[in-house]
Design a protein around this motif. Structure first.
Motif, mmCIF file in Angstrom:
data_model
loop_
_atom_site.group_PDB
_atom_site.id
_atom_site.type_symbol
_atom_site.label_atom_id
_atom_site.label_comp_id
_atom_site.label_asym_id
_atom_site.label_seq_id
_atom_site.Cartn_x
_atom_site.Cartn_y
_atom_site.Cartn_z
ATOM 1 N N MET A 131 0.829 -1.207 0.000
ATOM 2 C CA MET A 131 0.000 0.000 0.000
ATOM 3 C C MET A 131 0.864 1.259 0.000
ATOM 4 O O MET A 131 0.574 2.222 -0.722
ATOM 5 C CB MET A 131 -0.925 0.016 1.225
ATOM 6 C CG MET A 131 -2.115 -0.918 1.146
ATOM 7 S SD MET A 131 -3.224 -0.717 2.591
ATOM 8 C CE MET A 131 -4.017 0.865 2.195
ATOM 9 N N ALA A 135 0.729 4.001 -2.896
ATOM 10 C CA ALA A 135 0.304 5.367 -2.587
ATOM 11 C C ALA A 135 1.356 6.387 -3.011
ATOM 12 O O ALA A 135 1.027 7.440 -3.578
ATOM 13 C CB ALA A 135 0.008 5.500 -1.094
ATOM 14 N N ALA A 147 -4.883 5.949 -6.467
ATOM 15 C CA ALA A 147 -5.006 6.168 -5.025
ATOM 16 C C ALA A 147 -6.260 5.467 -4.489
ATOM 17 O O ALA A 147 -6.230 4.832 -3.434
ATOM 18 C CB ALA A 147 -5.062 7.666 -4.725
ATOM 19 N N VAL A 150 -5.550 1.711 -4.333
ATOM 20 C CA VAL A 150 -4.657 1.366 -3.227
ATOM 21 C C VAL A 150 -5.430 1.326 -1.907
ATOM 22 O O VAL A 150 -5.237 0.431 -1.083
ATOM 23 C CB VAL A 150 -3.487 2.365 -3.134
ATOM 24 C CG1 VAL A 150 -2.703 2.171 -1.840
ATOM 25 C CG2 VAL A 150 -2.557 2.216 -4.339
ATOM 26 N N ALA A 151 -6.332 2.262 -1.718
ATOM 27 C CA ALA A 151 -7.086 2.334 -0.459
ATOM 28 C C ALA A 151 -7.908 1.081 -0.209
ATOM 29 O O ALA A 151 -8.122 0.680 0.948
ATOM 30 C CB ALA A 151 -7.987 3.569 -0.456
ATOM 31 N N VAL A 199 -2.231 4.906 5.415
ATOM 32 C CA VAL A 199 -2.044 4.902 3.960
ATOM 33 C C VAL A 199 -3.351 5.298 3.270
ATOM 34 O O VAL A 199 -3.329 6.030 2.266
ATOM 35 C CB VAL A 199 -1.561 3.540 3.445
ATOM 36 C CG1 VAL A 199 -1.288 3.617 1.943
ATOM 37 C CG2 VAL A 199 -0.290 3.095 4.162
ATOM 38 N N THR A 200 -4.474 4.848 3.805
ATOM 39 C CA THR A 200 -5.763 5.267 3.257
ATOM 40 C C THR A 200 -5.911 6.779 3.343
ATOM 41 O O THR A 200 -6.400 7.428 2.405
ATOM 42 C CB THR A 200 -6.918 4.574 4.002
ATOM 43 O OG1 THR A 200 -6.799 3.159 3.829
ATOM 44 C CG2 THR A 200 -8.269 5.016 3.458
ATOM 45 N N ILE A 202 -3.502 8.914 3.201
ATOM 46 C CA ILE A 202 -2.658 9.445 2.136
ATOM 47 C C ILE A 202 -3.401 9.403 0.801
ATOM 48 O O ILE A 202 -3.370 10.366 0.018
ATOM 49 C CB ILE A 202 -1.335 8.661 2.050
ATOM 50 C CG1 ILE A 202 -0.464 8.968 3.265
ATOM 51 C CG2 ILE A 202 -0.584 8.987 0.752
ATOM 52 C CD1 ILE A 202 0.811 8.141 3.348
ATOM 53 N N CYS A 203 -4.078 8.295 0.548
ATOM 54 C CA CYS A 203 -4.826 8.162 -0.706
ATOM 55 C C CYS A 203 -5.926 9.216 -0.806
ATOM 56 O O CYS A 203 -6.170 9.779 -1.886
ATOM 57 C CB CYS A 203 -5.409 6.759 -0.817
ATOM 58 S SG CYS A 203 -4.151 5.464 -1.008
#
Length: 219
Positions: A131, A135, A147, A150-151, A199-200, A202-203
């Motif tokens: 991930m 991202a 993005a 990836v989430a 990371v989510t 960030i997306c």
């Protein structure tokens, strides 16, 4: 060098630092789970010590972005990009902290045989590292659709975390003397679960940067 060319050069340097930070955080996470699995204390300590470099990168990104905002007064898309860069650096720093937590858990449990195979933790760490890689790639390309994709990977991390917690609780109920290690493993899994949330985030920031609207991904 004219004003726009200077801005683009400063922006390039910020991008390089974010890329360096993302690559280092991803590598540290992969190293940390190997250290945990193999009880490799040298590798675990290397991950722990690397945290200072990650912190310095975050500070450099924040300082450069703040300087650009103060001296060049960017507007619209450029301002969104700078704000996004600052926020993403903060999220990457937190992800780096979770890799360090994993390394510290490896050090703490060095002398104990593991009560359970580490399949869930390994898969969570691998998905988390993938991930991060995805991202950062999406940010470099300013690709909102990537993005979003990836989430969705966070769902797998959440499922593994819930399954691990239940597995450990069932084991500890029958083996109460193993509760301290069980608690530590659950705590470590919790760090990896939160890593996926970062990371989510960030997306979501990448989508905001590209499209100019706030979204909630992977609700």
């Amino acid at each position: 060098m004219n004003i726009r060319a200077h801005f683009e050069e400063e922006k390039r340097l910020v991008r390089e630092d974010i890329l360096s930070m993302g690559v280092r955080v991803e590598e540290d996470l992969r190293k940390a789970i190997v250290a945990f699995k193999n009880k490799d204390m040298q590798l675990a300590k290397a991950v722990r010590d690397d945290d200072e470099i990650i912190n310095h990168l975050q500070e450099a990104i924040e300082d450069r972005c703040a300087r650009i905002i103060a001296t060049q007064q960017p507007v619209a898309q450029d301002m969104r990009w700078l704000i996004t860069s600052i926020k993403i650096a903060d999220q990457l720093e937190r992800i780096g902290d979770h890799a360090v937590h994993l390394a510290k858990a490896a050090i703490k449990l060095e002398k104990e045989p593991y009560i359970k195979p580490l399949d869930y933790l390994e898969r969570m760490a691998s998905n988390g590292a993938n991930m991060i890689q995805g991202a950062v790639s999406a940010l470099m390309a300013l690709d909102a659709e990537k993005a979003r994709s990836v989430a969705t990977m966070d769902d797998a991390i959440d499922r593994d975390h819930k399954a691990l917690v239940q597995d450990i609780l069932d084991y500890v109920q029958k083996n109460p003397d193993k509760a301290p290690q069980g608690t530590k493993i659950i705590q470590t899994s919790g760090f990896l679960e939160r890593l996926g949330d970062h990371v989510t985030n960030i997306c979501e920031m990448i989508v905001y940067c590209v499209e100019g609207r706030r979204v909630e991904l992977n609700e």
